[in-house]
Design a protein around this motif. Structure first.
Motif, mmCIF file in Angstrom:
data_model
loop_
_atom_site.group_PDB
_atom_site.id
_atom_site.type_symbol
_atom_site.label_atom_id
_atom_site.label_comp_id
_atom_site.label_asym_id
_atom_site.label_seq_id
_atom_site.Cartn_x
_atom_site.Cartn_y
_atom_site.Cartn_z
ATOM 1 N N ARG A 101 0.827 -1.208 0.000
ATOM 2 C CA ARG A 101 0.000 0.000 0.000
ATOM 3 C C ARG A 101 0.862 1.260 0.000
ATOM 4 O O ARG A 101 0.521 2.255 -0.653
ATOM 5 N N THR A 102 1.980 1.216 0.712
ATOM 6 C CA THR A 102 2.904 2.356 0.680
ATOM 7 C C THR A 102 3.466 2.544 -0.724
ATOM 8 O O THR A 102 3.511 3.666 -1.252
ATOM 9 N N THR A 105 0.718 3.838 -3.037
ATOM 10 C CA THR A 105 0.376 5.229 -2.740
ATOM 11 C C THR A 105 1.414 6.184 -3.312
ATOM 12 O O THR A 105 1.078 7.185 -3.968
ATOM 13 N N ARG A 108 1.193 6.246 -7.094
ATOM 14 C CA ARG A 108 0.028 7.011 -7.532
ATOM 15 C C ARG A 108 0.276 8.519 -7.372
ATOM 16 O O ARG A 108 0.011 9.301 -8.283
ATOM 17 N N SER A 174 -6.233 -4.034 -1.034
ATOM 18 C CA SER A 174 -5.826 -2.631 -0.921
ATOM 19 C C SER A 174 -6.846 -1.729 -1.591
ATOM 20 O O SER A 174 -7.411 -2.068 -2.639
ATOM 21 N N VAL A 176 -5.882 1.216 -2.742
ATOM 22 C CA VAL A 176 -5.115 2.055 -3.654
ATOM 23 C C VAL A 176 -4.274 1.154 -4.549
ATOM 24 O O VAL A 176 -3.688 0.174 -4.092
#
Length: 398
Positions: A101-102, A105, A108, A174, A176
């Motif tokens: 997820r990090t 993110t 993105r 997730s 994202v």
């Protein structure tokens, strides 16, 4: 893949060994050990200077006492517009779902400029700082599970479960997803059998552990064959080079001798405490390798024969300080040498040292003329790689 010319992000100031160009350059190779800190001015200026010099990407390193890699990475991305940033990341520090997820993110938010380099830790001492006591081969088995889960988490549209030797997740998903498809580029290192199994199963780019053109070619052929047996194709990264430039090759070699003299003088100022200095480096938070013995012949500047291996490749500073090999010469001569690496399959080439020299105020220690030579080197190498690409494309079209 097109050539990727890579730097290394720096976020702490250097301490010049003397008030001279050589003394400033030598501070990259050696200085008193201490705890790594992070300065926003240095980090910002480092990333922006590398982008302005024409670098494609930059690596943020990770060790057991270094600043948080994701925080440094996000700052570097926010300070730049085009520079891709590669976060070194060690399984065992963070859960694979949270890391995914990090990664997603940051990718993105940066418009697809985030990548990751999976490492296992260079020493048991270093990884123990984070409470990691797994032995060598077990770390690679864990990494295989880690990357499997990470990739699933990046793009899963339905909750998934995983039950392995090291990780168990239930209902993972997730909210994202990264900009890049099929996923942000995954780099990995490893030369052991366990390491190469992991790399050829899970990585996109392998960090080649070799010295010299012939050894690089040998290692590439070995790993290509192993990857092909698994129906996979890898890119290759040579990540150890540190560059010393001059207007002529003679000037560059003279400058290298001056830098070597600065390093030797630094060591000799400790008198009979050189071994103590090595032990302090090994035990400090900045240390990445265990204590080692500096060969006596490394102090003999009258004999360069054992350290000038081929073309611009030079290893005396490696022997003295433990850093990777140096490339010494003009932008043209070094670009010519590295073009041969690109020809044999090295897609990613680190040109280190020259983009990592900043003082404690965040100002570059590299003088304006050497900054221009750095920019010329990047441009010359890119031009040669472009010609090679066009010739390859013409051969395919024919």
């Amino acid at each position: 893949m097109a050539i990727d010319i890579r730097a290394r992000i720096t976020f702490e100031g250097k301490q010049p060994l003397s008030d001279s160009a050589a003394g400033r350059a030598a501070s990259f190779f050696i200085q008193d050990p201490g705890n790594p800190s992070v300065d926003p001015r240095i980090l910002t200026n480092s990333a922006r200077a590398q982008e302005a010099a024409g670098y494609d990407s930059s690596l943020v390193w990770q060790f057991g006492a270094s600043p948080d890699v994701w925080s440094v990475t996000s700052w570097a991305l926010s300070a730049t517009d085009q520079l891709r940033v590669v976060a070194a990341h060690r399984p065992g520090v963070q859960s694979p779902t949270a890391a995914a997820r990090t990664l997603a993110t940051l990718d993105r938010l940066s418009g697809g400029r985030q990548q990751i380099h999976i490492i296992q830790g260079r020493t048991d001492i270093d990884i123990a700082r984070d409470g990691d006591f797994l032995e060598h081969d077990s770390r690679y088995r864990r990494a295989a599970e880690y990357v499997t889960i990470l990739k699933k988490e990046l793009f899963a549209t339905e909750p998934f479960d995983f039950d392995g030797e090291f990780y168990r997740v239930s209902g993972a998903m997730s909210g994202v997803q990264p900009s890049q498809t099929p996923h942000p580029t995954i780099h990995a290192a490893g030369n052991s059998d366990a390491g190469l199994d992991f790399v050829t199963d899970h990585a996109d780019v392998w960090a080649v552990g070799a010295l010299g053109l012939a050894e690089h070619e040998k290692q590439i052929q070995r790993v290509r064959t192993l990857a092909a047996s698994k129906d996979r194709t890898l890119g290759f990264w040579s990540g150890a080079f540190n560059v010393i430039l001059g207007d002529t090759d003679e000037q560059a070699w003279d400058f290298t001798r001056q830098i070597s003299q600065e390093v030797i003088a630094f060591l000799e100022r400790s008198g009979d405490k050189i071994a103590d200095w090595e032990q302090r480096v090994a035990g400090s938070a900045r240390a990445h390798t265990p204590a080692r013995t500096i060969p006596a012949e490394a102090f003999d500047l009258d004999d360069d024969s054992r350290y000038r291996l081929e073309g611009p490749l030079y290893t005396r500073l490696s022997a003295l300080t433990g850093h990777g090999p140096s490339l010494v010469g003009t932008p043209d001569s070094i670009a010519d040498y590295l073009a041969d690496y690109y020809l044999i399959g090295i897609d990613v080439i680190t040109l280190g040292g020259i983009p990592e020299l900043f003082d404690e105020n965040g100002d570059e220690l590299l003088d304006p003329h050497h900054r221009q030579l750095r920019k010329e080197l990047v441009a010359q190498l890119r031009a040669r790689a472009g010609r090679i690409d066009r010739e390859r494309n013409a051969e395919v079209a024919a």
